[in-house]
Design a protein around this motif. Structure first.
Motif, PDB file in Angstrom:
ATOM      1  N   PRO A 387       0.822  -1.230   0.000  1.00 33.20           N
ATOM      2  CA  PRO A 387       0.000   0.000   0.000  1.00 33.20           C
ATOM      3  C   PRO A 387       0.848   1.269   0.000  1.00 33.20           C
ATOM      4  N   ILE A 388       1.580   1.488  -1.104  1.00 32.51           N
ATOM      5  CA  ILE A 388       2.425   2.679  -1.187  1.00 32.51           C
ATOM      6  C   ILE A 388       2.200   3.383  -2.516  1.00 32.51           C
ATOM      7  N   ARG A 389       2.626   4.626  -2.564  1.00 36.39           N
ATOM      8  CA  ARG A 389       2.722   5.364  -3.826  1.00 36.39           C
ATOM      9  C   ARG A 389       4.046   6.111  -3.799  1.00 36.39           C
ATOM     10  N   PHE A 390       4.602   6.335  -4.966  1.00 34.15           N
ATOM     11  CA  PHE A 390       5.906   6.985  -5.025  1.00 34.15           C
ATOM     12  C   PHE A 390       5.889   8.092  -6.062  1.00 34.15           C
ATOM     13  N   THR A 391       6.674   9.105  -5.805  1.00 37.77           N
ATOM     14  CA  THR A 391       6.850  10.213  -6.742  1.00 37.77           C
ATOM     15  C   THR A 391       8.337  10.511  -6.852  1.00 37.77           C
ATOM     16  N   ARG A 392       8.761  10.838  -8.058  1.00 36.60           N
ATOM     17  CA  ARG A 392      10.180  11.155  -8.278  1.00 36.60           C
ATOM     18  C   ARG A 392      10.335  12.638  -8.558  1.00 36.60           C
ATOM     19  N   LYS A 393      11.218  13.268  -7.786  1.00 40.82           N
ATOM     20  CA  LYS A 393      11.524  14.673  -7.981  1.00 40.82           C
ATOM     21  C   LYS A 393      13.029  14.791  -8.178  1.00 40.82           C
ATOM     22  N   SER A 394      13.404  15.138  -9.391  1.00 39.64           N
ATOM     23  CA  SER A 394      14.822  15.266  -9.727  1.00 39.64           C
ATOM     24  C   SER A 394      15.550  13.952  -9.428  1.00 39.64           C
ATOM     25  N   ASP A 395      16.529  13.966  -8.511  1.00 41.67           N
ATOM     26  CA  ASP A 395      17.312  12.771  -8.221  1.00 41.67           C
ATOM     27  C   ASP A 395      16.876  12.114  -6.915  1.00 41.67           C
ATOM     28  N   GLN A 396      15.624  12.297  -6.520  1.00 40.07           N
ATOM     29  CA  GLN A 396      15.140  11.724  -5.270  1.00 40.07           C
ATOM     30  C   GLN A 396      13.759  11.118  -5.475  1.00 40.07           C
ATOM     31  N   ILE A 397      13.479  10.021  -4.744  1.00 43.23           N
ATOM     32  CA  ILE A 397      12.165   9.378  -4.796  1.00 43.23           C
ATOM     33  C   ILE A 397      11.531   9.449  -3.414  1.00 43.23           C
ATOM     34  N   LYS A 398      10.291   9.874  -3.368  1.00 38.29           N
ATOM     35  CA  LYS A 398       9.538   9.964  -2.125  1.00 38.29           C
ATOM     36  C   LYS A 398       8.496   8.859  -2.100  1.00 38.29           C
ATOM     37  N   ILE A 399       8.476   8.103  -0.984  1.00 36.09           N
ATOM     38  CA  ILE A 399       7.524   6.986  -0.822  1.00 36.09           C
ATOM     39  C   ILE A 399       6.536   7.359   0.269  1.00 36.09           C
ATOM     40  N   ASP A 400       5.234   7.273  -0.046  1.00 33.85           N
ATOM     41  CA  ASP A 400       4.170   7.549   0.915  1.00 33.85           C
ATOM     42  C   ASP A 400       3.355   6.287   1.129  1.00 33.85           C
ATOM     43  N   VAL A 401       2.866   6.097   2.349  1.00 32.61           N
ATOM     44  CA  VAL A 401       1.973   4.986   2.667  1.00 32.61           C
ATOM     45  C   VAL A 401       0.545   5.428   2.399  1.00 32.61           C
ATOM     46  N   LYS A 402      -0.176   4.639   1.616  1.00 37.57           N
ATOM     47  CA  LYS A 402      -1.563   4.979   1.321  1.00 37.57           C
ATOM     48  C   LYS A 402      -2.410   4.885   2.574  1.00 37.57           C
ATOM     49  N   PRO A 403      -3.297   5.847   2.775  1.00 38.63           N
ATOM     50  CA  PRO A 403      -4.179   5.776   3.944  1.00 38.63           C
ATOM     51  C   PRO A 403      -5.174   4.628   3.823  1.00 38.63           C
ATOM     52  N   LEU A 404      -5.533   4.040   4.941  1.00 44.32           N
ATOM     53  CA  LEU A 404      -6.534   2.971   4.942  1.00 44.32           C
ATOM     54  C   LEU A 404      -7.898   3.528   4.587  1.00 44.32           C
ATOM     55  N   LYS A 405      -8.627   2.822   3.755  1.00 47.06           N
ATOM     56  CA  LYS A 405      -9.978   3.259   3.361  1.00 47.06           C
ATOM     57  C   LYS A 405     -11.010   2.851   4.409  1.00 47.06           C
TER      58      LYS A 405
END
Length: 405
Positions: A387-405
């Motif tokens: 349950p994650i989503r990721f976004t890439r900004k320049s030379d870094q990747i940010k990983i977020d945990v999806k909230p429970l529905k």
């Protein structure tokens, strides 16, 4: 030669400080000096070499040696010494060996014991270049004993060492041994191999042992192994296929482990600052000592011993070997592993900063990742089951945990 002649040469040699220094602290000058003397006198040559070989089996150490300990020492020496092939009675030789012990006590200020039983510990942490961080390096770096550094630009590197100390890189470039630049007083000379993030390396040591080093790892190893002991130091992760040599067991040291092997294959994971460090045995058997808990374990194939930071016990468990060594083939395979552990391995392998919160520690993931793919595709594979989503900004990747529905 008659006993009187043997006795004459023995006492003459024992009273010759040049001879004792040649045995205990050999130099090129002393070697040339004694080679010349032995050429001039065949009888001297025979006795000099035999006495030198005998003394080479022992080493100067500290206070006095009891009579009983001397006898035990002699029994050990006599069991291997070429003197036992002579017709001279061993009781006669005991008198001579007692004289040898006494003479070296006077000259060395200590007593004699087998080197393999009392070898000084090597301070590997003082050898490590603490100012160099693996994540900041652009190239694999080889540091030679004379402190000369060789930068190797390739992402994946194979080094092959021959017995002379020369190094072949990727079957092309050859670095010739430069031991002549090292002061004679330095008995042991070490190479240091630093593998930065985003790189990997394999190397063949002078004894034929092969080592694979994962990203973010360091290896310290001698230019030449001792005749009775082979020893290296690992920080990071390494897989080893050790050439069997019963006369010279192989030791792998980390900041918390000491592994003793005769000939086997195993994986060492000892990244500095990580929560868990482990030893996984593929073939053969190894004796493992944890330097913190002082526990000693003999591992069998398909077993792993691990130590968690802050825990006083070593954990032993059965594992799937492939899960722990497939990194050297470019894959990651894990079962119910904490996501933050997987992310740390990805960060080292791809050499890219990852940003995530402590929430990922609560997520367990299973699966197989092909590290030959680009990192976005790898994260897409993870996101299919976690349950994650990721976004890439320049030379870094940010990983977020999806909230429970």
């Amino acid at each position: 030669m008659r006993e009187g002649g043997i006795k004459k040469y023995m006492y003459a040699l024992l009273n010759d400080n040049n001879f004792i220094q040649w045995v205990l602290h050999p130099t090129i000058e002393l070697e040339n000096y004694w080679q010349k003397k032995m050429q001039e006198d065949p009888d001297l040559k025979e006795n000099t070499l035999e006495l030198k070989n005998l003394l080479a089996k022992v080493k100067v150490k500290e206070p006095d040696l009891a009579v009983e300990d001397k006898k035990i020492l002699w029994e050990r020496i006599a069991s291997e010494s070429i003197y036992k092939k002579r017709t001279v009675n061993l009781r006669i030789w005991w008198k001579y060996v007692a004289s040898i012990i006494g003479a070296v006590i006077v000259l060395g200020g200590g007593y004699l014991i087998y080197e393999k039983y009392n070898r000084p510990e090597i301070d590997y942490l003082s050898i490590l270049d603490k100012d160099v961080r693996s994540e900041n390096l652009e190239n694999i770096r080889l540091i030679l004993p004379n402190k000369k550094e060789v930068a190797i630009p390739e992402v994946s590197v194979e080094l092959i060492h021959n017995k002379a100390g020369d190094i072949q890189i990727n079957m092309e470039q050859i670095i010739l041994s430069e031991q002549s630049d090292i002061p004679e007083k330095e008995k042991e000379q070490f190479n240091q191999l630093i593998v930065p993030y985003g790189h990997s390396s394999s190397l063949v040591l002078s004894d034929g042992t092969k080592i694979w080093l994962n990203s973010g790892s360091r290896l310290i190893y001698p230019v030449h192994f001792a005749s009775d002991r082979r020893e290296i130091f690992v920080e990071g992760e390494a897989y080893l296929e050790v050439v069997k040599n019963e006369r010279a067991p192989f030791f792998v040291k980390t900041d918390i482990w000491e592994v003793k092997v005769i000939g086997t294959s195993f994986n060492v994971c000892a990244y500095k600052g990580e929560f868990t460090q482990s030893i996984v045995l593929a073939t053969g058997s190894v004796n493992v000592k944890n330097l913190i808990s002082k526990e000693k374990i003999r591992l069998k194939p398909n077993q792993m011993c691990s130590y968690e930071s802050g825990n006083d016990k070593v954990k032993i468990e059965e594992v799937e070997i492939y899960d722990h060594i497939c990194w050297k083939y470019g894959f990651l395979h894990f079962k119910s592993e904490r996501l933050d552990v997987v992310l740390n391995r990805l960060k080292r392998f791809y050499n890219i900063p990852l940003e995530y919160s402590d929430k990922v520690k609560k997520i367990r993931v299973s699966g197989k990742l092909d590290m030959k793919e680009n990192i976005e595709d790898v994260f897409r594979s993870i996101a299919l089951t976690a349950p994650i989503r990721f976004t890439r900004k320049s030379d870094q990747i940010k990983i977020d945990v999806k909230p429970l529905k």
